[in-house]
Motif scaffolding. Structure first.
Motif, mmCIF file in Angstrom:
data_model
loop_
_atom_site.group_PDB
_atom_site.id
_atom_site.type_symbol
_atom_site.label_atom_id
_atom_site.label_comp_id
_atom_site.label_asym_id
_atom_site.label_seq_id
_atom_site.Cartn_x
_atom_site.Cartn_y
_atom_site.Cartn_z
ATOM 1 N N TRP A 36 0.504 -1.656 -15.225
ATOM 2 C CA TRP A 36 -0.841 -2.231 -15.302
ATOM 3 C C TRP A 36 -1.918 -1.156 -15.136
ATOM 4 N N ALA A 37 -1.735 -0.289 -14.157
ATOM 5 C CA ALA A 37 -2.728 0.756 -13.913
ATOM 6 C C ALA A 37 -2.851 1.691 -15.115
ATOM 7 N N GLU A 58 -1.394 17.316 5.348
ATOM 8 C CA GLU A 58 -2.320 18.322 5.868
ATOM 9 C C GLU A 58 -1.702 19.717 5.809
ATOM 10 N N ALA A 59 -0.411 19.814 6.159
ATOM 11 C CA ALA A 59 0.266 21.114 6.117
ATOM 12 C C ALA A 59 0.332 21.668 4.704
ATOM 13 N N ALA A 60 0.416 20.764 3.711
ATOM 14 C CA ALA A 60 0.482 21.195 2.314
ATOM 15 C C ALA A 60 -0.902 21.385 1.701
ATOM 16 N N GLY A 61 -1.944 21.058 2.452
ATOM 17 C CA GLY A 61 -3.306 21.230 1.956
ATOM 18 C C GLY A 61 -3.697 20.242 0.886
ATOM 19 N N VAL A 62 -3.180 19.004 0.965
ATOM 20 C CA VAL A 62 -3.498 17.992 -0.042
ATOM 21 C C VAL A 62 -4.052 16.744 0.628
ATOM 22 N N GLU A 63 -4.818 15.992 -0.144
ATOM 23 C CA GLU A 63 -5.401 14.743 0.326
ATOM 24 C C GLU A 63 -4.521 13.569 -0.066
ATOM 25 N N PRO A 64 -4.633 12.429 0.610
ATOM 26 C CA PRO A 64 -3.894 11.239 0.182
ATOM 27 C C PRO A 64 -4.214 10.921 -1.276
ATOM 28 N N PRO A 65 -3.212 10.685 -2.103
ATOM 29 C CA PRO A 65 -3.456 10.515 -3.537
ATOM 30 C C PRO A 65 -4.164 9.205 -3.855
ATOM 31 N N GLN A 66 -5.145 9.305 -4.722
ATOM 32 C CA GLN A 66 -5.875 8.110 -5.159
ATOM 33 C C GLN A 66 -5.576 7.740 -6.612
ATOM 34 N N THR A 67 -4.848 8.603 -7.320
ATOM 35 C CA THR A 67 -4.485 8.328 -8.704
ATOM 36 C C THR A 67 -2.985 8.543 -8.879
ATOM 37 N N PRO A 70 -2.222 3.884 -5.887
ATOM 38 C CA PRO A 70 -2.934 4.845 -6.734
ATOM 39 C C PRO A 70 -3.415 4.201 -8.030
ATOM 40 N N ALA A 71 -4.560 4.655 -8.484
ATOM 41 C CA ALA A 71 -5.184 4.090 -9.674
ATOM 42 C C ALA A 71 -4.738 4.827 -10.928
ATOM 43 N N GLY A 72 -4.769 4.109 -12.044
ATOM 44 C CA GLY A 72 -4.574 4.690 -13.365
ATOM 45 C C GLY A 72 -5.826 4.496 -14.181
ATOM 46 N N PRO A 73 -5.764 4.740 -15.472
ATOM 47 C CA PRO A 73 -6.949 4.576 -16.327
ATOM 48 C C PRO A 73 -7.548 3.174 -16.288
ATOM 49 N N GLN A 74 -6.694 2.164 -15.999
ATOM 50 C CA GLN A 74 -7.168 0.780 -15.978
ATOM 51 C C GLN A 74 -7.382 0.239 -14.569
ATOM 52 N N GLY A 75 -7.359 1.109 -13.567
ATOM 53 C CA GLY A 75 -7.643 0.665 -12.208
ATOM 54 C C GLY A 75 -6.418 0.578 -11.326
ATOM 55 N N ALA A 81 0.843 -1.187 0.000
ATOM 56 C CA ALA A 81 0.000 0.000 0.000
ATOM 57 C C ALA A 81 0.883 1.243 0.000
ATOM 58 N N LEU A 82 0.253 2.380 -0.077
ATOM 59 C CA LEU A 82 0.949 3.660 -0.040
ATOM 60 C C LEU A 82 0.928 4.199 1.382
#
Length: 413
Positions: free
Chosen positions: A192-193, A141-150, A281-286, A132-133
């Protein structure tokens, strides 16, 4: 350790076992105690040797060529196809069935699939390694970003959290020729992703130089040279390099198995309280993850009764069930019933079960093959990527070179 035996005592024999070192020291401590107790209880002499993973691969290849193999070897599942292709290992379907009857439980389809060649199991799975990541939730949080999903978000979060002046890098990606599979798996996951792969569905057509894969290589080269989100020293990292960087606070995100989480928990590491985990993180194929894990393999033409007895005794709830919770989340269970352990009822920990559900074999979208296993263990993709990063070889050319090397490997089979 008190040993509960699945079988009654039999005539004394001798058993040779080669095991590999694990990132979590408890495993090797547990196994040493188990082996000693089992030997004393059965009267069977055991020669138990523990070898670093890369050295174990070399040791096994030499042993197979010479014909002097151990009775049991614990290997990562990526090695199973290569050993099977050399005609070195036995089919273990009957042994798996005996363990299921003994435990009243069933091996998961995913675990058996990872150790199967041509639909036949070639080992007894003992663990799967969901990856996992890992991310520093305080720094995100300090950078104002969410955990990446892609994949695109992963690159952007690495940029936004990168702070080389403070010795902090957004993406702790190991790029050294360590002999481990962290980077080989990571590259394949991105392929693959993104809609690419190393092999086509027939398992024989090499498609590693596809445009989708070139995109992935280009992104990694740019992350190293342009974004500068990958530490310069990552070119010399082994599979422990990303773990160490994360625990040292110098990497914001790393891809890893649960070994990192388990080790931090054992250490009482202060960064654990600031650590989050999410799926690849996901790509176009999951989303995909190269299925990793451990399996005990038995060798063709060798001792049969004692190795099978040892493995059956090891896989009992009294022993395997005691080991698994201490190895979680690096290890995910291979027996279905153990998914109900208290550890996995915590929503934070269930991500490791979810991560195991996106596991695919080394030859995906084709079957696991001996040549796919050798391509993995030879680190063909890493070496191609290094030529792009270090030598400035264009990614398309680097992957064309990799294709020729892969085809040369296939020609041996």
């Amino acid at each position: 350790m008190t040993l509960a035996l699945a079988w009654g005592a039999s005539a004394a024999d001798r058993l040779v076992i080669w095991d590999k070192t694990e990132y979590i020291p408890f495993y090797n401590e547990f196994m040493a105690q188990f082996v000693q107790a089992w030997s004393e209880a059965t009267g069977i002499e055991v020669e138990y040797t523990v070898v670093p993973p890369r050295d174990l691969i070399t040791k096994l290849m030499t042993a197979v060529e010479s014909g002097h193999v151990p009775d049991i070897a614990t290997v990562e599942v990526g090695m199973v196809a290569q050993l099977a292709g050399m005609g070195a290992t036995t089919i273990t379907a009957d042994l798996l069935a005996a363990i299921e009857a003994q435990t009243g439980d069933r091996f998961s389809e995913a675990a058996v699939r990872l150790v199967s060649i041509d639909g036949q199991p070639r080992g007894v799975p003992t663990a799967t390694f969901p990856a996992a990541l890992f991310y520093r939730n305080d720094l995100l949080e300090a950078a104002g970003v969410e955990p990446p999903q892609t994949i695109a978000a992963f690159r952007e979060v690495a940029r936004r959290t990168n702070n080389p002046r403070a010795g902090i890098y957004g993406a702790g990606i190991p790029l050294g020729r360590s002999g481990g599979n962290d980077i080989e798996g990571f590259i394949r996951n991105l392929f693959w992703a993104n809609g690419g792969s190393v092999f086509a569905e027939d398992g024989r057509t090499v498609v590693v130089d596809s445009p989708q894969n070139v995109e992935v290589f280009q992104m990694l080269v740019e992350m190293y040279h342009q974004d500068k989100t990958i530490p310069p020293g990552a070119l010399s990292w082994d599979d422990g390099g990303n773990n160490n960087a994360y625990m040292a606070g110098t990497a914001v995100m790393v891809f890893n198995s649960g070994s990192l989480w388990a080790n931090m928990a054992d250490m009482g590491h202060p960064l654990l309280a600031h650590t989050g985990v999410t799926l690849m993180p996901a790509g176009p194929q999951g989303r995909y993850n190269l299925g990793g894990g451990n399996t005990m393999v038995l060798f063709a033409g060798g001792n049969v009764a004692a190795p099978e007895r040892f493995i059956r005794d090891f896989m009992t709830p009294e022993h395997y069930g005691q080991l698994l919770p201490r190895m979680a989340p690096m290890w995910a269970p291979v027996l279905e019933g153990m998914k109900d352990l208290p550890f996995y009822q915590d929503p934070v920990n269930r991500v490791w079960l979810e991560a195991g559900q996106i596991n695919v074999n080394v030859g995906y979208p084709g079957p696991a093959t001996p040549w796919a296993g050798e391509v993995l263990s030879s680190q063909v993709l890493l070496r191609a990527l290094q030529t792009a990063i270090v030598d400035g070889v264009p990614p398309a050319e680097a992957l064309q070179n990799a294709k020729r090397e892969i085809e040369a490997i296939m020609a041996k089979y």
